[in-house]
Design an enzyme around this catalytic site. Structure first.
Site, short mmCIF file in Angstrom:
data_model
loop_
_atom_site.label_atom_id
_atom_site.label_comp_id
_atom_site.label_asym_id
_atom_site.label_seq_id
_atom_site.Cartn_x
_atom_site.Cartn_y
_atom_site.Cartn_z
N GLU A 6 0.83 -1.20 0.00
CA GLU A 6 0.00 0.00 0.00
C GLU A 6 0.87 1.26 0.00
OE1 GLU A 6 -2.13 -2.95 2.82
OE2 GLU A 6 -0.12 -2.61 2.02
N CYS B 100 -2.65 -3.83 7.12
CA CYS B 100 -2.30 -4.07 8.51
C CYS B 100 -2.71 -2.88 9.38
CB CYS B 100 -0.81 -4.34 8.66
SG CYS B 100 0.26 -2.99 8.13
N CYS C 8 -0.45 0.21 7.77
CA CYS C 8 -0.84 0.66 6.43
C CYS C 8 -2.19 1.38 6.45
CB CYS C 8 -0.90 -0.52 5.48
SG CYS C 8 0.74 -1.16 5.04
N ARG D 86 11.06 -22.80 -8.13
CA ARG D 86 12.14 -22.58 -7.17
C ARG D 86 12.20 -21.11 -6.75
NH1 ARG D 86 17.50 -25.95 -9.26
NH2 ARG D 86 16.68 -28.06 -8.84
#
Length: 343
Positions: A54, A80, A89, A189
């Site tokens: 964000e 968050c 955020c 990977r």
């Protein structure tokens, strides 16, 4: 036809996917900011301790001369609302003047789930949730597994001939799968912080287990883990002697679950299991595999090594995806929990 919110959320998902393999112990997250129907900023979380998606998107909009006042932000994960290595955020969103937040997935951490939504709504911000939620949860699956169980997400990769063999006959190539499939493995990977093999695979194949070429650009090499009971591993093998030897881990004399717990303590959220059939069967029997990738080569008449060297074992796959990779068929699925046979 996708809705407007779905179209912009897909852009945020594409941003977030760039962070796979880089952000642990944090999740991979992407965000885009839209005003008057146009994207004015975008960003993705690049590493733990760095700006969240964000904030990266808000900065990107500002650097491009755009105001975020009364804009909409599309973010793949609930913003968050707590202070960690970076400020919350939700505060950055409010301070940027953003008035609408569209979210893909709810935070899977029980301690935080819903807290960001409440914070934003209490501040008068419109919040829309569950847009492309299935795709957002897929992007989040590595983080979600570790944060809810303490174990990393396990992807088991293998290749076989049509008759279920993982080796070819004497004098044949060591490769079951095609060059296109081997390049595809590099992409997998790239998303994982660790690659795990058994002692037998290490001794016989002397693998490098590295990212190569463009797949290594801007990324640390994955941890290379040998799970074994062998006290006398060959000291001249690549994992001990190449330039990435410091990324090698020997997990000796412990259970597979304890091996995975040790990796989680090293902030590993996703492990690529590139083992032989015995270790793969063991991992399946212990219900430690979250996802299987099988490259099926159009060959009949392989060598003596079976895909699973055990009898009477059955694992059903769900959420199956089938795709051609060069001449091979790639099958991806999630194994259903396996119940041990009664004594």
């Amino acid at each position: 036809m996708p809705t407007t919110d779905e179209t912009f959320m897909q852009l945020a998902l594409d941003e977030g996917a760039q962070g796979l393999g880089l952000t642990s112990p944090n999740p991979a997250v992407g965000a885009v900011i839209v005003r008057d129907g146009e994207v004015i900023g975008s960003g993705w979380h690049r590493k733990a301790g760095g700006p969240h998606a964000e904030v990266a998107a808000i900065r990107d909009a500002g650097e491009n001369g755009h105001s975020t006042d009364k804009a909409t932000i599309y973010v793949t994960l609930e913003p968050c609302s707590t202070t960690g290595k970076t400020p919350p955020c939700v505060e950055a969103i409010i301070n940027a003047g953003i008035t609408r937040v569209v979210v893909g997935a709810t935070d899977p951490n029980p301690a935080h789930a819903g807290g960001g939504f409440d914070y934003l709504r209490n501040a008068g911000v419109e919040v829309v949730t569950g847009v492309l939620e299935e795709k957002a949860n897929h992007l989040l699956r590595f983080f979600a597994k570790r944060i809810t169980t303490g174990l990393p997400y396990i992807i088991a990769k293998t290749a076989a001939t049509l008759d279920g063999r993982t080796t070819l006959g004497p004098g044949q190539s060591q490769w079951i799968s095609s060059p296109e499939s081997r390049e595809d493995v590099q992409r997998w990977r790239q998303q994982c912080e660790a690659i795990l093999v058994g002692g037998e695979t290490f001794r016989v194949d002397d693998p490098s287990l590295t990212l190569r070429g463009k797949f290594a650009d801007g990324r640390p090499q994955p941890l290379r883990v040998v799970f074994t009971s062998d006290q006398n591993l060959p000291s001249d093998h690549k994992l001990f002697t190449d330039e990435h030897a410091d990324r090698t881990r020997i997990h000796r004399g412990i259970s597979l679950r304890d091996s995975l717990l040790q990796l989680a303590e090293e902030n590993v959220s996703a492990v690529l299991l590139e083992s032989g059939g015995r270790l793969l069967a063991h991992a399946l029997q212990e219900n430690l595999v979250d996802e299987i990738i099988l490259y099926l080569a159009p060959r009949i008449g392989g060598g003596s090594t079976r895909l699973l060297p055990v009898d009477g074992f059955l694992s059903e796959l769900s959420e199956i995806n089938i795709e051609r990779i060069g001449p091979d068929i790639r099958i991806i699925g999630k194994p259903e929990p396996h119940a041990s046979s009664p004594d």
